[in-house]
Enzyme design. Sequence first.
Site, mmCIF file in Angstrom:
data_model
loop_
_atom_site.group_PDB
_atom_site.id
_atom_site.type_symbol
_atom_site.label_atom_id
_atom_site.label_comp_id
_atom_site.label_asym_id
_atom_site.label_seq_id
_atom_site.Cartn_x
_atom_site.Cartn_y
_atom_site.Cartn_z
ATOM 1 N N GLU A 56 2.069 -1.544 -4.025
ATOM 2 C CA GLU A 56 1.578 -0.629 -2.973
ATOM 3 C C GLU A 56 2.064 0.814 -3.198
ATOM 4 O O GLU A 56 3.070 1.237 -2.622
ATOM 5 C CB GLU A 56 2.025 -1.115 -1.575
ATOM 6 C CG GLU A 56 1.443 -0.267 -0.455
ATOM 7 C CD GLU A 56 1.863 -0.713 0.946
ATOM 8 O OE1 GLU A 56 2.747 -1.572 1.074
ATOM 9 O OE2 GLU A 56 1.298 -0.168 1.913
ATOM 10 N N LYS B 224 -2.460 -2.682 -3.704
ATOM 11 C CA LYS B 224 -2.633 -2.349 -2.276
ATOM 12 C C LYS B 224 -2.553 -0.831 -2.139
ATOM 13 O O LYS B 224 -1.492 -0.264 -1.919
ATOM 14 C CB LYS B 224 -1.530 -3.038 -1.458
ATOM 15 C CG LYS B 224 -1.500 -2.633 0.003
ATOM 16 C CD LYS B 224 -0.654 -3.574 0.838
ATOM 17 C CE LYS B 224 -0.497 -3.009 2.240
ATOM 18 N NZ LYS B 224 -0.171 -4.008 3.234
#
Length: 343
Positions: free
Chosen positions: A178, A223
């Site tokens: 992420e 992500k």
Amino acid sequence: MTACLEDIACALVGGGKGILAIDESSDTIKKRFDAISLESTEENRRDYREMLLSSVEAMSQYISGVIFHQETIRQKSLKGSLFMDLLKTVGSIPGVKVDIGARPLAGFPGERLTEGLDGLRKRLNEYSRLGLRFAKWRTVISIDHVGLPTMAAVRKNAQALARYAALCQESGILPVIEPEVLMDGIPGDHSIDRCYEVTKYVLEEAFTALREAYVKFEGLLLKPNMVIDGKEARRASIDEVAEKTIRCLKQTVPAAVPGIAFLSGGQSAEEATAHLSAMNAGSNSYPWVLTFSYGRALQTAALIAWGGKRKNVLDGQRALIHRAKMNSLAALGQWSQDAESSS
Ligand code: 13P
């Protein structure tokens, strides 16, 4: 091993399902609870997360996996079942956030480096024994008017992401990468084109570091943030966000990556749904599956409807089911304003 990780990745992003992120740090969950005037005690956090996790309809039909905070892994429902086990009974996959947060980066005012590599191999082995199947590591990159982010901060964060991902794959845990470019920045009035430029650079550095660390792209999920204008400068249309996000991802994300599960990053719940649906609509075919891994955009309405009271559990769950269903439609490119108001 990579085949097994790829199976977990495909199960997390396939079939119009997505991920629920409930891994807020103690500072973040305190902010969320402040909004409903609820104290952030361990018991209140447990109650809140039980309200979400015990919604069988949301968890079995729309939510493929849940990112836990470390505290939640060992917590139980009021009936005595571990939350992890509750999830497994409805076929949803448990994961955990393993970074310990972003701290000021010495020598780089205004920038942060995500920490948590020390002792990570041991923690991952323990998580694997407990039955957790995936892990998340979030880096944060701010945009300002005078030169942030620096190349050095982007690179150091990319290298930490790559070290974490390599350790995850070694332990048989799927890494969810992420690298978030923040919408709120300093002061958060950057344009969508500046977000495009920075996101492209951050993703390029991330995948270079992952490649150099011999991380297998088939065995990870990305992500990312969407490409969107800063929180104080919202102008772009839904189609522009969708088009620029896809263009940026095509330029940077290898086709071997099985899926991309977006964070919501401070968008309103409906915007996050509309943007995802626009990307998935039409005859587009991408090398990766696109779905959601939302925190706020799935939880905010449920948190407000629950309001910290056990008597409101069903109201909270109804709100969660609605948002989860809308995002599931978006993951299939089928969300519409009519669906939003009719269900
Ligand atoms: P948001 O969707 O609220 O950005 O949260 C996602 C997440 O996991 C943040 O790390």
